[in-house]
Design an enzyme around this catalytic site. Sequence first.
Site, PDB file in Angstrom:
ATOM      1  N   GLY A  42      14.712  34.885  18.431  1.00  0.00           N
ATOM      2  CA  GLY A  42      14.117  34.218  17.284  1.00  0.00           C
ATOM      3  C   GLY A  42      14.832  32.952  16.858  1.00  0.00           C
ATOM      4  N   CYS A  44      25.694  33.647  21.985  1.00  0.00           N
ATOM      5  CA  CYS A  44      24.259  33.350  21.926  1.00  0.00           C
ATOM      6  C   CYS A  44      23.805  33.174  20.474  1.00  0.00           C
ATOM      7  CB  CYS A  44      23.485  34.433  22.661  1.00  0.00           C
ATOM      8  SG  CYS A  44      21.729  34.063  22.910  1.00  0.00           S
ATOM      9  N   PHE A  97      16.879  27.885  21.391  1.00  0.00           N
ATOM     10  CA  PHE A  97      17.419  27.054  20.315  1.00  0.00           C
ATOM     11  C   PHE A  97      18.858  26.693  20.687  1.00  0.00           C
ATOM     12  CE2 PHE A  97      14.021  29.420  18.412  1.00  0.00           C
ATOM     13  CZ  PHE A  97      13.473  28.600  17.437  1.00  0.00           C
ATOM     14  N   HIS A 106      26.233  33.660  28.287  1.00  0.00           N
ATOM     15  CA  HIS A 106      26.454  35.113  28.292  1.00  0.00           C
ATOM     16  C   HIS A 106      27.566  35.481  29.279  1.00  0.00           C
ATOM     17  CE1 HIS A 106      23.170  36.864  25.822  1.00  0.00           C
ATOM     18  NE2 HIS A 106      22.641  35.675  26.018  1.00  0.00           N
ATOM     19  N   GLU A 132      29.084  38.211  29.623  1.00  0.00           N
ATOM     20  CA  GLU A 132      29.005  39.608  30.073  1.00  0.00           C
ATOM     21  C   GLU A 132      28.054  39.803  31.242  1.00  0.00           C
ATOM     22  OE1 GLU A 132      25.196  39.144  28.319  1.00  0.00           O
ATOM     23  OE2 GLU A 132      27.161  38.434  27.655  1.00  0.00           O
TER      24      GLU A 132
END
Length: 383
Positions: free
Chosen positions: A247, A275, A320, A359, A361
């Site tokens: 979002g 993130c 975004f 990311h 991970e």
Amino acid sequence: MPAAHARPTACLALADGTLFYGTGFGATGQTTAELCFNTAMSGYQEIMTDPSYAGQIVTFTFPHIGNVGVNPDDDETGDPVAAGMVVKWMPTQSSNWRAAQELGDWLAARGRIAIGGVDTRRLTRAIRQQGAPHVALAHDPDGNFDTEALVAAARGFPGLEGLDLALDVTCAQSYRWDEMRWAWPDGYQRQEQARHKVVAIDYGAKRNILRCLASAGCEVTVLPATATFDDVMAHEPDGVFLSNGPGDPAATGAYAVPMIQRLLSDTKLPVFGICLGHQMLALAVGAKTIKMNHGHHGANHPVKDMDTGKVEITSMNHGFAVDSQTLPQGVLETHISLFDGSNCGIRLADRPVFSVQHHPEASPGPQDSFYLFERFAASMEAA
């Protein structure tokens, strides 16, 4: 592609009226979403179950999707979160020793629609040139489609700007996490000698992020996205982690930013974000976020560490970005994308508070960015 005489059983309608026909698999029915593309050559199950893909249908540029099946160990959350998938070739019968189910059956059981036989190269080019479109995806085994209604549904999709989706994917209540990263030959082991107490704020946390925290020596308590400063401090943490999620960050920030600002003003705790958590931290220190044309989604994105000059190959999933031009004094830009120069990391100059857009991970590189979890643990050790 379906044979010339075969009737298409799935239709993807773009808001501009463009139609793509193909063969449907997974669940039947209709869904609307924003359409993005992902360039990763592996990890389709992790992508579909990544909560950051809420409100999106994923076009896979790699054609061999489904060839290793699915298995419970690779889920990043309990069920698929992405609204649907678009692939070039229909999934073949899986061939992998870990496979527990076929991709199509897994999608059908979880209510996710997919379409195969699509020219994903053309579709990806359209997304790059025109931006991430709003789409409607329908799967009907009889091949009956009201294309005007599908285009109207795509045009009626509200879009992700201004949309808070973290509340849809966050946990309902707090829980403890002690499972560590998968390692041969024992698989997932438990962290039984944790050195640091970490509170993780769940805006849509991936399981492997929590595993990486546990592997770095953390005892992890996960709290919902709406957790207050008092909720966090009740656990007496050594550090606070801000998770990934879907979002518009500005919408989620309405309730997340005040909590983070209290952390920064009233404590000296180390803070680490990934993130959406990175974007939340940036908003909390006074920066702004912007909607990208088509975002970054893939496992081959080069990111430069501005402190060391090292280039990391990273995994990304975001539509975004933090506007680096709005970073205030005392907030340093630590990482940038070598694709477009967009911001990929920040840190406070005078304390152990930092975050990254990519990311670490997700095993890109494959381990180029794991050091970030160790850095977080070291900052708690020093504190």
